[in-house]
Design a protein around this motif. Sequence first.
Motif, PDB file in Angstrom:
ATOM      1  N   MET A   1      28.297  35.629  49.760  1.00 22.54           N
ATOM      2  CA  MET A   1      29.752  35.710  49.825  1.00 22.54           C
ATOM      3  C   MET A   1      30.305  37.124  50.032  1.00 22.54           C
ATOM      4  SD  MET A   1      30.671  32.788  46.972  1.00 22.54           S
ATOM      5  CE  MET A   1      32.463  33.036  47.032  1.00 22.54           C
ATOM      6  N   PRO A   2      29.773  38.171  49.394  1.00 23.05           N
ATOM      7  CA  PRO A   2      30.347  39.513  49.584  1.00 23.05           C
ATOM      8  C   PRO A   2      30.375  39.958  51.042  1.00 23.05           C
ATOM      9  CG  PRO A   2      28.941  39.504  47.653  1.00 23.05           C
ATOM     10  CD  PRO A   2      28.740  38.178  48.328  1.00 23.05           C
ATOM     11  N   ALA A   3      29.294  39.736  51.771  1.00 24.66           N
ATOM     12  CA  ALA A   3      29.258  40.149  53.175  1.00 24.66           C
ATOM     13  C   ALA A   3      30.264  39.366  54.004  1.00 24.66           C
ATOM     14  CB  ALA A   3      27.850  39.970  53.735  1.00 24.66           C
ATOM     15  N   LEU A   4      30.412  38.088  53.697  1.00 17.43           N
ATOM     16  CA  LEU A   4      31.370  37.261  54.435  1.00 17.43           C
ATOM     17  C   LEU A   4      32.794  37.728  54.182  1.00 17.43           C
ATOM     18  CD1 LEU A   4      29.797  33.743  53.756  1.00 17.43           C
ATOM     19  CD2 LEU A   4      29.741  35.031  55.900  1.00 17.43           C
ATOM     20  N   MET A   5      33.112  38.038  52.919  1.00 11.66           N
ATOM     21  CA  MET A   5      34.470  38.481  52.578  1.00 11.66           C
ATOM     22  C   MET A   5      34.758  39.870  53.134  1.00 11.66           C
ATOM     23  SD  MET A   5      35.051  36.997  48.702  1.00 11.66           S
ATOM     24  CE  MET A   5      33.564  37.708  47.980  1.00 11.66           C
ATOM     25  N   LYS A   6      33.732  40.708  53.212  1.00 11.18           N
ATOM     26  CA  LYS A   6      33.913  42.040  53.782  1.00 11.18           C
ATOM     27  C   LYS A   6      34.168  41.954  55.279  1.00 11.18           C
ATOM     28  CE  LYS A   6      31.690  46.578  54.096  1.00 11.18           C
ATOM     29  NZ  LYS A   6      30.478  47.397  53.758  1.00 11.18           N
ATOM     30  N   ASP A   7      33.525  40.979  55.917  1.00  8.24           N
ATOM     31  CA  ASP A   7      33.675  40.802  57.355  1.00  8.24           C
ATOM     32  C   ASP A   7      35.059  40.282  57.717  1.00  8.24           C
ATOM     33  OD1 ASP A   7      32.563  40.601  60.106  1.00  8.24           O
ATOM     34  OD2 ASP A   7      32.867  38.461  59.781  1.00  8.24           O
ATOM     35  N   ALA A   8      35.601  39.350  56.915  1.00 10.19           N
ATOM     36  CA  ALA A   8      36.911  38.764  57.206  1.00 10.19           C
ATOM     37  C   ALA A   8      37.411  38.015  55.977  1.00 10.19           C
ATOM     38  CB  ALA A   8      36.814  37.800  58.393  1.00 10.19           C
ATOM     39  N   PRO A   9      38.727  37.971  55.770  1.00 15.64           N
ATOM     40  CA  PRO A   9      39.254  37.175  54.652  1.00 15.64           C
ATOM     41  C   PRO A   9      38.848  35.708  54.824  1.00 15.64           C
ATOM     42  CG  PRO A   9      41.019  37.849  56.147  1.00 15.64           C
ATOM     43  CD  PRO A   9      39.796  38.607  56.545  1.00 15.64           C
ATOM     44  N   THR A  10      38.253  35.157  53.772  1.00 16.08           N
ATOM     45  CA  THR A  10      37.587  33.866  53.875  1.00 16.08           C
ATOM     46  C   THR A  10      38.141  32.868  52.872  1.00 16.08           C
ATOM     47  OG1 THR A  10      35.547  35.042  54.493  1.00 16.08           O
ATOM     48  CG2 THR A  10      35.327  32.729  53.836  1.00 16.08           C
ATOM     49  N   LEU A  11      38.267  31.619  53.312  1.00 13.86           N
ATOM     50  CA  LEU A  11      38.561  30.516  52.405  1.00 13.86           C
ATOM     51  C   LEU A  11      37.262  29.751  52.194  1.00 13.86           C
ATOM     52  CD1 LEU A  11      40.434  28.610  50.815  1.00 13.86           C
ATOM     53  CD2 LEU A  11      40.892  27.404  52.976  1.00 13.86           C
ATOM     54  N   PHE A  12      36.741  29.813  50.973  1.00 12.10           N
ATOM     55  CA  PHE A  12      35.545  29.056  50.620  1.00 12.10           C
ATOM     56  C   PHE A  12      35.982  27.699  50.072  1.00 12.10           C
ATOM     57  CE2 PHE A  12      34.311  33.538  50.138  1.00 12.10           C
ATOM     58  CZ  PHE A  12      33.159  33.577  50.924  1.00 12.10           C
ATOM     59  N   VAL A  13      35.388  26.644  50.566  1.00 12.28           N
ATOM     60  CA  VAL A  13      35.739  25.288  50.139  1.00 12.28           C
ATOM     61  C   VAL A  13      34.446  24.618  49.663  1.00 12.28           C
ATOM     62  CG1 VAL A  13      36.764  23.089  50.818  1.00 12.28           C
ATOM     63  CG2 VAL A  13      37.598  25.217  51.843  1.00 12.28           C
ATOM     64  N   VAL A  14      34.283  24.538  48.340  1.00  8.23           N
ATOM     65  CA  VAL A  14      33.046  24.010  47.760  1.00  8.23           C
ATOM     66  C   VAL A  14      33.373  23.058  46.618  1.00  8.23           C
ATOM     67  CG1 VAL A  14      31.772  26.103  48.386  1.00  8.23           C
ATOM     68  CG2 VAL A  14      32.811  25.919  46.122  1.00  8.23           C
ATOM     69  N   GLY A  15      32.389  22.309  46.158  1.00  4.33           N
ATOM     70  CA  GLY A  15      32.581  21.377  45.071  1.00  4.33           C
ATOM     71  C   GLY A  15      33.103  22.054  43.819  1.00  4.33           C
ATOM     72  N   ALA A  16      34.107  21.447  43.179  1.00  5.21           N
ATOM     73  CA  ALA A  16      34.749  22.049  42.008  1.00  5.21           C
ATOM     74  C   ALA A  16      33.778  22.244  40.853  1.00  5.21           C
ATOM     75  CB  ALA A  16      35.926  21.176  41.558  1.00  5.21           C
ATOM     76  N   GLY A  17      32.739  21.423  40.774  1.00  2.00           N
ATOM     77  CA  GLY A  17      31.769  21.565  39.709  1.00  2.00           C
ATOM     78  C   GLY A  17      31.009  22.874  39.746  1.00  2.00           C
ATOM     79  N   HIS A  18      31.053  23.555  40.890  1.00  2.00           N
ATOM     80  CA  HIS A  18      30.364  24.845  41.017  1.00  2.00           C
ATOM     81  C   HIS A  18      31.195  26.009  40.474  1.00  2.00           C
ATOM     82  CE1 HIS A  18      26.946  23.512  43.500  1.00  2.00           C
ATOM     83  NE2 HIS A  18      27.801  22.648  44.020  1.00  2.00           N
ATOM     84  N   LEU A  19      32.469  25.786  40.186  1.00  2.00           N
ATOM     85  CA  LEU A  19      33.346  26.909  39.833  1.00  2.00           C
ATOM     86  C   LEU A  19      33.289  27.336  38.369  1.00  2.00           C
ATOM     87  CD1 LEU A  19      36.571  26.186  41.931  1.00  2.00           C
ATOM     88  CD2 LEU A  19      34.431  27.281  42.621  1.00  2.00           C
ATOM     89  N   PRO A  20      33.382  26.441  37.375  1.00  2.66           N
ATOM     90  CA  PRO A  20      33.513  26.882  35.982  1.00  2.66           C
ATOM     91  C   PRO A  20      32.170  27.179  35.318  1.00  2.66           C
ATOM     92  CG  PRO A  20      33.652  24.495  36.053  1.00  2.66           C
ATOM     93  CD  PRO A  20      33.507  24.957  37.483  1.00  2.66           C
ATOM     94  N   GLY A  21      32.260  27.771  34.118  1.00  2.00           N
ATOM     95  CA  GLY A  21      31.072  27.992  33.306  1.00  2.00           C
ATOM     96  C   GLY A  21      30.474  29.372  33.467  1.00  2.00           C
TER      97      GLY A  21
END
Length: 294
Positions: A255-275
């Motif tokens: 993710m860091p390289a992708l965000m550095k290259d261009a502003p990015t919208l990541f769309v992934v399963g919500a279960g991956h976000l918390p914890g």
Amino acid sequence: MKKILSILLFISLALNSNAQLLWKISGNGQEKPSYILGTHHLAPLSIKDSIAGLPQAVEGTTQVYGEVVMSDMMSPEFMQVMQQSMMMAGDTTLQKLFTPEQYEVVGKVVKENLMADIAMLGKLKPAAITQQLTLILCMKHLGGFNPQEQLDTYFQQQALQSGKKVGGLETPQSQLDMLFKGQTLQRQANLLYCLVSDIDKAMEQTKRLNNAYKTQNLDEMLKLMEERDGNSCDPQPGEMEALLDNRNKAWIEKMPALMKDAPTLFVVGAGHLPGTNGVLNLLKQQGYTVEPMK
């Protein structure tokens, strides 16, 4: 509910820090922020209209990255590979993976829901049957669920129509391997039996997870994913790590390289976000400012 989580890969407007599906990622030298949106395969597409800050995130980014490129999953070449991955090799059959009593129970549920004789599915991996049964059961029991309308697909299609780049954090093959090769055939059979032996409970747990998502409560989603029944249907050591934690860590490396290259919208399963091992916390550990959109 872990039986459901193994196939597929997934919140109250309560006033807590995780009461949101869309998060802004800034800092670490980024000129413009990126965003991450948590999705859920069973939620209606209309949920997008109630996600705070979503138009701003879409407008402010120039590329969309999902778990995989959804159009790749629908190519004829991949469909052929998937069909091959769903079949058991050698002389192993479904009947050999169950006791006679279990085989009869599974066969009855398959007949009622998939309209097929289980003998005709003898070489199909149990995980593939679980996947198909889960889809049919959710269509029957969850109001508003339409497998033809998926948030992940929607945002990628919108991005392509706007001339934006679309990419994936994983390959379709890696997801196939996780679904159909990540567990032994016997373990797949055990999880299939867990589903068919108590469908009401499985659907009740699925509804609770779906409601948590609709109310945008990541904390509640995490709590539900961590529930255990104290039997063989619970995740075995390493299963949840393979499904969530290990993939989160792999994504964070990209993710860091992708965000550095261009502003990015990541769309992934919500279960991956918390914890603790969730993507939001892992991003914070790398020095990013991660905040819910309002």
